[in-house]
Design a protein around this motif. Structure first.
Motif, mmCIF file in Angstrom:
data_model
loop_
_atom_site.group_PDB
_atom_site.id
_atom_site.type_symbol
_atom_site.label_atom_id
_atom_site.label_comp_id
_atom_site.label_asym_id
_atom_site.label_seq_id
_atom_site.Cartn_x
_atom_site.Cartn_y
_atom_site.Cartn_z
ATOM 1 N N ALA A 64 57.199 58.510 63.559
ATOM 2 C CA ALA A 64 57.204 58.333 65.015
ATOM 3 C C ALA A 64 56.097 57.393 65.479
ATOM 4 O O ALA A 64 56.312 56.515 66.326
ATOM 5 C CB ALA A 64 57.078 59.686 65.692
ATOM 6 N N ALA A 65 54.888 57.555 64.948
ATOM 7 C CA ALA A 65 53.775 56.702 65.361
ATOM 8 C C ALA A 65 54.038 55.243 65.025
ATOM 9 O O ALA A 65 53.669 54.326 65.786
ATOM 10 C CB ALA A 65 52.481 57.161 64.704
ATOM 11 N N ASP A 66 54.690 54.988 63.898
ATOM 12 C CA ASP A 66 55.005 53.612 63.518
ATOM 13 C C ASP A 66 56.108 53.029 64.395
ATOM 14 O O ASP A 66 56.116 51.824 64.675
ATOM 15 C CB ASP A 66 55.420 53.564 62.052
ATOM 16 C CG ASP A 66 54.280 53.912 61.114
ATOM 17 O OD1 ASP A 66 53.115 53.630 61.474
ATOM 18 O OD2 ASP A 66 54.539 54.490 60.047
ATOM 19 N N VAL A 67 57.030 53.871 64.828
ATOM 20 C CA VAL A 67 58.060 53.417 65.763
ATOM 21 C C VAL A 67 57.415 52.989 67.077
ATOM 22 O O VAL A 67 57.730 51.917 67.626
ATOM 23 C CB VAL A 67 59.101 54.519 66.012
ATOM 24 C CG1 VAL A 67 60.056 54.134 67.136
ATOM 25 C CG2 VAL A 67 59.882 54.802 64.729
ATOM 26 N N VAL A 68 56.496 53.809 67.590
ATOM 27 C CA VAL A 68 55.788 53.451 68.816
ATOM 28 C C VAL A 68 55.062 52.127 68.632
ATOM 29 O O VAL A 68 55.143 51.217 69.475
ATOM 30 C CB VAL A 68 54.808 54.568 69.223
ATOM 31 C CG1 VAL A 68 53.896 54.104 70.349
ATOM 32 C CG2 VAL A 68 55.575 55.813 69.645
ATOM 33 N N ALA A 69 54.337 51.996 67.536
ATOM 34 C CA ALA A 69 53.580 50.763 67.289
ATOM 35 C C ALA A 69 54.504 49.554 67.217
ATOM 36 O O ALA A 69 54.188 48.480 67.757
ATOM 37 C CB ALA A 69 52.776 50.900 65.997
ATOM 38 N N GLY A 70 55.651 49.707 66.565
ATOM 39 C CA GLY A 70 56.581 48.597 66.450
ATOM 40 C C GLY A 70 57.174 48.171 67.778
ATOM 41 O O GLY A 70 57.311 46.978 68.058
ATOM 42 N N LEU A 71 57.519 49.141 68.614
ATOM 43 C CA LEU A 71 58.073 48.819 69.926
ATOM 44 C C LEU A 71 57.041 48.124 70.808
ATOM 45 O O LEU A 71 57.345 47.145 71.497
ATOM 46 C CB LEU A 71 58.585 50.092 70.600
ATOM 47 C CG LEU A 71 59.809 50.739 69.961
ATOM 48 C CD1 LEU A 71 60.089 52.094 70.604
ATOM 49 C CD2 LEU A 71 61.035 49.842 70.078
ATOM 50 N N LEU A 72 55.817 48.631 70.797
ATOM 51 C CA LEU A 72 54.780 48.063 71.654
ATOM 52 C C LEU A 72 54.368 46.670 71.206
ATOM 53 O O LEU A 72 54.057 45.803 72.040
ATOM 54 C CB LEU A 72 53.556 48.976 71.656
ATOM 55 C CG LEU A 72 53.756 50.384 72.225
ATOM 56 C CD1 LEU A 72 52.485 51.194 72.064
ATOM 57 C CD2 LEU A 72 54.171 50.328 73.684
ATOM 58 N N ALA A 73 54.371 46.439 69.915
ATOM 59 C CA ALA A 73 53.891 45.149 69.397
ATOM 60 C C ALA A 73 54.701 43.976 69.930
ATOM 61 O O ALA A 73 54.155 42.885 70.136
ATOM 62 C CB ALA A 73 53.931 45.168 67.867
ATOM 63 N N ALA A 74 55.974 44.190 70.157
ATOM 64 C CA ALA A 74 56.851 43.108 70.604
ATOM 65 C C ALA A 74 57.033 43.069 72.123
ATOM 66 O O ALA A 74 57.867 42.308 72.616
ATOM 67 C CB ALA A 74 58.209 43.253 69.926
ATOM 68 N N LEU A 83 55.936 56.201 76.592
ATOM 69 C CA LEU A 83 56.927 56.401 75.548
ATOM 70 C C LEU A 83 56.604 57.655 74.754
ATOM 71 O O LEU A 83 55.440 57.938 74.470
ATOM 72 C CB LEU A 83 56.896 55.181 74.620
ATOM 73 C CG LEU A 83 57.771 55.171 73.362
ATOM 74 C CD1 LEU A 83 59.244 55.182 73.718
ATOM 75 C CD2 LEU A 83 57.431 53.932 72.526
ATOM 76 N N GLY A 84 57.636 58.410 74.401
ATOM 77 C CA GLY A 84 57.504 59.539 73.491
ATOM 78 C C GLY A 84 58.566 59.438 72.423
ATOM 79 O O GLY A 84 59.712 59.099 72.719
ATOM 80 N N VAL A 85 58.200 59.729 71.169
ATOM 81 C CA VAL A 85 59.120 59.584 70.044
ATOM 82 C C VAL A 85 58.940 60.756 69.083
ATOM 83 O O VAL A 85 57.807 61.189 68.827
ATOM 84 C CB VAL A 85 58.886 58.269 69.276
ATOM 85 C CG1 VAL A 85 59.832 58.158 68.081
ATOM 86 C CG2 VAL A 85 59.052 57.057 70.185
ATOM 87 N N VAL A 86 60.057 61.236 68.526
ATOM 88 C CA VAL A 86 60.013 62.221 67.444
ATOM 89 C C VAL A 86 61.074 61.850 66.418
ATOM 90 O O VAL A 86 62.160 61.386 66.777
ATOM 91 C CB VAL A 86 60.228 63.653 67.982
ATOM 92 C CG1 VAL A 86 61.619 63.844 68.527
ATOM 93 C CG2 VAL A 86 59.925 64.681 66.927
ATOM 94 N N GLY A 87 60.741 61.997 65.143
ATOM 95 C CA GLY A 87 61.666 61.646 64.080
ATOM 96 C C GLY A 87 62.196 62.861 63.356
ATOM 97 O O GLY A 87 62.154 63.982 63.864
ATOM 98 N N VAL A 88 62.661 62.657 62.121
ATOM 99 C CA VAL A 88 63.281 63.752 61.366
ATOM 100 C C VAL A 88 62.246 64.693 60.758
ATOM 101 O O VAL A 88 62.572 65.811 60.365
ATOM 102 C CB VAL A 88 64.202 63.214 60.252
ATOM 103 C CG1 VAL A 88 65.390 62.487 60.843
ATOM 104 C CG2 VAL A 88 63.433 62.301 59.291
ATOM 105 N N ASP A 89 61.001 64.242 60.675
ATOM 106 C CA ASP A 89 59.938 65.111 60.183
ATOM 107 C C ASP A 89 58.598 64.590 60.694
ATOM 108 O O ASP A 89 58.531 63.524 61.305
ATOM 109 C CB ASP A 89 59.935 65.217 58.650
ATOM 110 C CG ASP A 89 59.898 63.855 57.966
ATOM 111 O OD1 ASP A 89 59.363 62.886 58.553
ATOM 112 O OD2 ASP A 89 60.410 63.747 56.842
ATOM 113 N N GLY A 90 57.549 65.363 60.469
ATOM 114 C CA GLY A 90 56.218 64.939 60.863
ATOM 115 C C GLY A 90 55.950 65.075 62.345
ATOM 116 O O GLY A 90 56.788 65.548 63.124
ATOM 117 N N PRO A 91 54.757 64.647 62.763
ATOM 118 C CA PRO A 91 54.380 64.759 64.173
ATOM 119 C C PRO A 91 55.113 63.780 65.063
ATOM 120 O O PRO A 91 55.553 62.715 64.613
ATOM 121 C CB PRO A 91 52.874 64.472 64.151
ATOM 122 C CG PRO A 91 52.680 63.606 62.947
ATOM 123 C CD PRO A 91 53.669 64.107 61.933
#
Length: 277
Positions: A64-74, A83-91
């Motif tokens: 999730a944290a990497d998804v946030v970083a990827g979206l913001l970078a562009a 933004l809030g994100v949750v994936g299949v596992d982890g925080p």
């Protein structure tokens, strides 16, 4: 302008978003979720492209944290985004841009993230977090709604109330098993949208929830006779067909077909039949 929770069920099977705002039709803009992939909420000066892009990132297995970083970078407008994100596992992960209107902020933990902007204060997010963590014994949709209700009671959007929405997905959990959308409820314009969303969830659970096998009653003896009499009073007299067929005909009119089990009856269906008759 909005407060939301994105989360994953304890067994990892369900993902969902609950959101409320002083904004027309917030459910059409903020939430996105895909079964066995994850969920996200885009808000403040919402970037709607985050929804398909974020889900695409999550499909690749990014945290999730990497998804946030990827979206913001562009995104050159990231200072205005939330933004809030949750994936299949982890925080889960949350982002609040420095130019979001006060009060704005978020928190995240294992399988969840809560966030909001233009809020009555940080207590809105605190109460949402506490409610989510404290309602672990409830159903997933009810738990999301409970967190949203806690934020609303803590002051919510400081401009007032207008809309709310609840989205829950799980593989094959939709109507008739033909989709992954378990719950998709929206209150687009209402003076008390979170309360109205709760009412809609109760109706949804009644109509489309699956029966609990432990509570099913055998359609035999006196109960079968009672159901036959009730069906006749409700306009489905004995025409030579078996009791299951008559019950199915009535249930189809009442939109209760998801709760039917051959030769047995769900107590919720029986109670509704008694009221109708």
């Amino acid at each position: 302008m909005t407060f939301s929770i994105v989360a994953r069920s304890a067994d990892g099977r369900m993902h969902g978003v609950a959101v409320a705002s002083k904004f027309l039709g917030v459910g059409a803009l903020v939430p996105a979720a895909e079964a066995e992939v994850g969920a996200l909420a885009t808000q403040a000066h919402a970037n709607l492209a985050y929804r398909p892009q974020g889900l695409a990132f999550l499909r690749t297995g990014l945290a999730a944290a990497d998804v946030v970083a990827g979206l913001l970078a562009a995104d050159s407008g990231r200072a205005h985004r939330q933004l809030g994100v949750v994936g299949v596992d982890g925080p889960g992960a949350t982002w609040t841009g420095p130019e979001c209107h006060d009060w704005a902020g978020g928190q995240a933990g294992d399988g969840w993230a809560v966030q909001g902007n233009i809020l009555a204060g940080p207590q809105v997010v605190d109460e949402m977090r506490d409610a989510w963590l404290g309602l672990a014994d409830q159903g997933f949709a009810e738990r999301l709604l409970g967190a949203l209700r806690a934020g609303d009671l803590a002051g919510g959007d400081r401009r007032g109330r207008q809309s709310a929405a609840l989205l829950v997905v799980a593989r094959g959990a939709g109507y008739g098993g033909g989709s992954d959308v378990l719950v998709d409820l929206r209150v687009d314009d209402h003076p008390d949208p979170v309360t109205e969303l709760g009412r809609l969830l109760e109706v949804h659970t009644m109509l489309f929830g699956r029966p609990d096998p432990a509570t099913l009653l055998d359609l035999t003896g006196a109960l079968a006779d009672e159901v036959a009499t009730l069906l006749a009073a409700a306009g489905h007299p004995n025409d030579g067909g078996d009791l299951d067929a008559r019950l199915a005909a009535w249930a189809g009119v009442e939109n209760l077909e998801e709760r039917l089990v051959p030769a047995r009856i769900d107590p919720l269906v029986l109670a509704h039949l008694r009221r109708q008759a």
